[in-house]
Design an enzyme around this catalytic site. Structure first.
Site, PDB file in Angstrom:
ATOM      1  N   ALA A 129       0.832  -1.209   0.000  1.00 29.57           N
ATOM      2  CA  ALA A 129       0.000   0.000   0.000  1.00 29.57           C
ATOM      3  C   ALA A 129       0.864   1.256   0.000  1.00 29.57           C
ATOM      4  CB  ALA A 129      -0.917  -0.007   1.221  1.00 29.57           C
ATOM      5  N   GLY A 160       2.063   2.906  -2.872  1.00 25.21           N
ATOM      6  CA  GLY A 160       2.022   3.718  -4.081  1.00 25.21           C
ATOM      7  C   GLY A 160       1.132   4.942  -3.974  1.00 25.21           C
ATOM      8  N   ARG A 194      -2.907   7.720 -11.598  1.00 24.53           N
ATOM      9  CA  ARG A 194      -4.049   7.774 -12.515  1.00 24.53           C
ATOM     10  C   ARG A 194      -5.346   8.189 -11.823  1.00 24.53           C
ATOM     11  NH1 ARG A 194      -4.591   2.491 -15.941  1.00 24.53           N
ATOM     12  NH2 ARG A 194      -3.409   1.479 -14.280  1.00 24.53           N
ATOM     13  N   LYS A 231      -3.911   6.393  -3.200  1.00 24.29           N
ATOM     14  CA  LYS A 231      -4.997   5.625  -3.802  1.00 24.29           C
ATOM     15  C   LYS A 231      -5.736   4.761  -2.792  1.00 24.29           C
ATOM     16  CE  LYS A 231      -3.786   2.365  -6.667  1.00 24.29           C
ATOM     17  NZ  LYS A 231      -3.414   1.647  -7.904  1.00 24.29           N
ATOM     18  N   GLN A 254       8.308   1.822   2.971  1.00 26.75           N
ATOM     19  CA  GLN A 254       9.096   1.858   1.746  1.00 26.75           C
ATOM     20  C   GLN A 254       9.331   3.337   1.436  1.00 26.75           C
ATOM     21  OE1 GLN A 254       7.217   0.644  -1.912  1.00 26.75           O
ATOM     22  NE2 GLN A 254       9.161   0.112  -2.892  1.00 26.75           N
ATOM     23  N   GLY A 281       9.710  -0.111  -6.897  1.00 23.50           N
ATOM     24  CA  GLY A 281       9.054  -1.280  -7.453  1.00 23.50           C
ATOM     25  C   GLY A 281       8.465  -2.194  -6.389  1.00 23.50           C
ATOM     26  N   THR A 282       7.635  -3.127  -6.855  1.00 20.38           N
ATOM     27  CA  THR A 282       6.921  -4.018  -5.947  1.00 20.38           C
ATOM     28  C   THR A 282       7.852  -5.018  -5.261  1.00 20.38           C
ATOM     29  OG1 THR A 282       6.412  -5.374  -7.887  1.00 20.38           O
ATOM     30  CG2 THR A 282       4.732  -3.808  -7.161  1.00 20.38           C
ATOM     31  N   GLY A 336      -0.114  -6.726 -16.408  1.00 23.42           N
ATOM     32  CA  GLY A 336       0.934  -7.679 -16.742  1.00 23.42           C
ATOM     33  C   GLY A 336       0.336  -8.927 -17.364  1.00 23.42           C
ATOM     34  N   SER A 350     -47.481  25.965  21.574  1.00 23.81           N
ATOM     35  CA  SER A 350     -46.894  26.309  20.282  1.00 23.81           C
ATOM     36  C   SER A 350     -46.289  27.713  20.293  1.00 23.81           C
ATOM     37  CB  SER A 350     -47.973  26.237  19.192  1.00 23.81           C
ATOM     38  OG  SER A 350     -48.461  24.922  19.079  1.00 23.81           O
TER      39      SER A 350
END
Length: 497
Positions: free
Chosen positions: A11, A13, A17, A24, A75, A80-81, A142, A413
């Site tokens: 998680a 990234g 887009r 995201k 990270q 990269g993954t 991929g 009232s």
């Protein structure tokens, strides 16, 4: 007994887009961040531990799931993954069973699919099992490359694929179950720089390199998921909307299977964290949000919006009520068009009607406020009747003040109760009163000027008639009635808020 799974959820990234300032995995679908949906599916496997790899907006991602039993690794640099999984190497080395790896942007993945992937891995005896799917438009995903016998050889990313490879329709979903020792050995190579960059364009190390390595060292077990939408990640706002619709449909089916009537599931919005008792009816256009809990046999009518509410058994919420962060007891009736702001507690059998607003107010059993009323910072006892147009004037411009209405009181009232003030048990407040002092129990309070009628005043004044036949008043003229009203206006102009 098989050793339990260790889970790693990626998680880190940004999700460019999405065109968003938020990471995201923090975007919401059906009331939860995407990451929370993924973690719910993973937790159903009862893993030994769950590690979330964070990076972009790490603090916000941690905060979004801080209440769940997960741990985090950072990270700091997006390489990269494969590099992301390397950050969880300590967890991999400590694993006694297989390692589940998946992404935090796959909110629709079902626990049953993750369980099938685990079974595929354990039965195969191979170092890696992966989930694949076939899609009509594989652009951006991929591709899974197989040999003539159908064995998986490798995964090639779209941007690195040849024209022939881009023509393949079987895609990698990013769900892996990996032998811990096999994974640890590969991570050691990555850490020592022994694994070359997977992409010549970016220099990133892809987790998909594991697939090619496993193909060479025992083979890859592939689980093809028939429903591709379940395992596809969310990368755009359009995909987010599709995922949210799918989640809502799953949530509706779950509630209907448990005995809830949802009149039109496609036009009903129920968040993932909502609980609903059996025999409750939810009508179209209702929005049940957050951690709302609704009892059995209740009715949630058209257009009602409930956020973090507790609603008792048999209570009716009529159309277009907006209710949040409050509690309503059993057998109550609210609406239509009731507004309840945070901090309210309504007991059993309370009736709150059309165009009534409550804020930080407690109402006792059987009390009623049926029309056009504002009750803020008030404590109201049992069996109280609040007449139409009543206002608790709780705000003096600097501080909030309390109004107390004791059991059995009757508020006529168009009354104003200027806080702090107490209306005693079984007391009456006459209609049109502005109450600025406490009313003793059993007393009648009248706080309005005596009516004065002036016979013949209209004829004596001799007003001119306008073109439509209506009387007109000379510019600058002030009537005697207006002057008299102004003279007796109280200095205390406390309002409601």
């Amino acid at each position: 007994m098989s050793s339990p799974v260790t889970a790693i959820v990626l998680a880190a990234g940004q999700g460019t887009r999405m065109r968003s300032s938020r990471a995201k995995v923090l975007h919401e679908a059906a009331g939860w961040p995407l990451l929370r949906h993924v973690l719910a599916a993973v937790r159903a496997l009862e893993p030994a531990r769950i590690t979330v790899v964070v990076g972009h907006q790490a603090d916000q991602v941690r905060a979004a799931v801080a209440d769940l039993p997960v741990e985090f690794v950072l990270q700091a640099e997006q390489r990269g993954t494969g590099h992301a999984v390397l950050q969880a190497r300590a967890q991999v080395l400590a694993a006694s069973g297989p390692v589940l790896i998946l992404y935090g942007d796959v909110p629709c993945v079902r626990p049953t699919t993750l369980s099938r992937l685990e079974d595929t891995f354990r039965r195969s005896g191979r170092p890696l099992a992966m989930a694949t799917a076939r899609v009509a438009d594989p652009a951006g995903y991929g591709r899974v490359v197989r040999d003539a016998r159908g064995e998986v050889l490798r995964v090639v990313e779209h941007k690195d694929a040849s024209e022939a490879e881009r023509a393949l329709d079987e895609i990698n979903t990013g769900l892996y179950m990996v032998d811990a020792r096999f994974l640890a050995a590969w991570l050691a190579r990555v850490e020592q720089g022994g694994s070359r960059a997977s992409s010549a364009l970016t220099g990133e190390v892809y987790l998909t390199d594991l697939v090619a390595l496993a193909a060479q060292q025992g083979g890859v077990a592939a689980l093809e998921v028939a429903d591709a939408e379940e395992v596809l990640g969310v990368n755009t706002r359009e995909e987010l909307a599709r995922a949210a619709a799918r989640l809502r449909a799953d949530i509706a089916r779950r509630h209907m299977a448990a005995g809830v009537t949802i009149v039109d599931p496609e036009r009903t919005y129920i968040d993932a964290g909502v609980e609903i008792g059996p025999d409750t009816i939810v009508h179209p256009g209702a929005h049940l949000r957050g951690r709302t809990r609704i009892g059995a046999g209740a009715t949630i009518d058209v257009g009602a919006v409930l956020t973090d509410m507790v609603v008792g058994d048999g209570t009716e919420i009529l159309p277009y009520c907006v209710l949040e962060q409050s509690e309503v007891g059993a057998g109550a009736r609210l609406g239509p068009h009731t507004r309840i702001r945070p901090g309210c507690h309504l007991a059993d059998g309370v009736h709150v009607g059309n165009f009534v607003e409550l804020k930080k107010t407690t109402i006792g059993p059987g009390s009623k406020a049926n029309h056009l009323t504002y009750l803020g910072d008030a404590t109201i006892g049992a069996g109280v009747n609040i007449g139409a147009g009543t206002i608790t004037c709780n705000y003096d411009g600097a501080r909030k003040h309390q109004t107390v209405i004791e059991d059995g009181a009757f508020i006529g009232s168009d009354s104003q109760l200027v806080a702090p003030v107490t209306v005693g048990k079984d007391a009456y407040v006459a209609s049109g009163s502005s109450i600025t002092e406490d009313v003793p129990p059993g007393a009648l309070a009248i706080a309005r000027s005596r009516q004065v009628n002036k016979p013949g005043w209209v004829a004596a004044r001799g007003p001119k008639r306008g073109s439509a036949g209506h009387p007109t008043e000379k510019a600058g003229a002030v009537s005697g009635a207006t002057r008299e009203t102004a003279a007796r206006t109280p200095a205390d102009k406390r309002g409601s808020r």
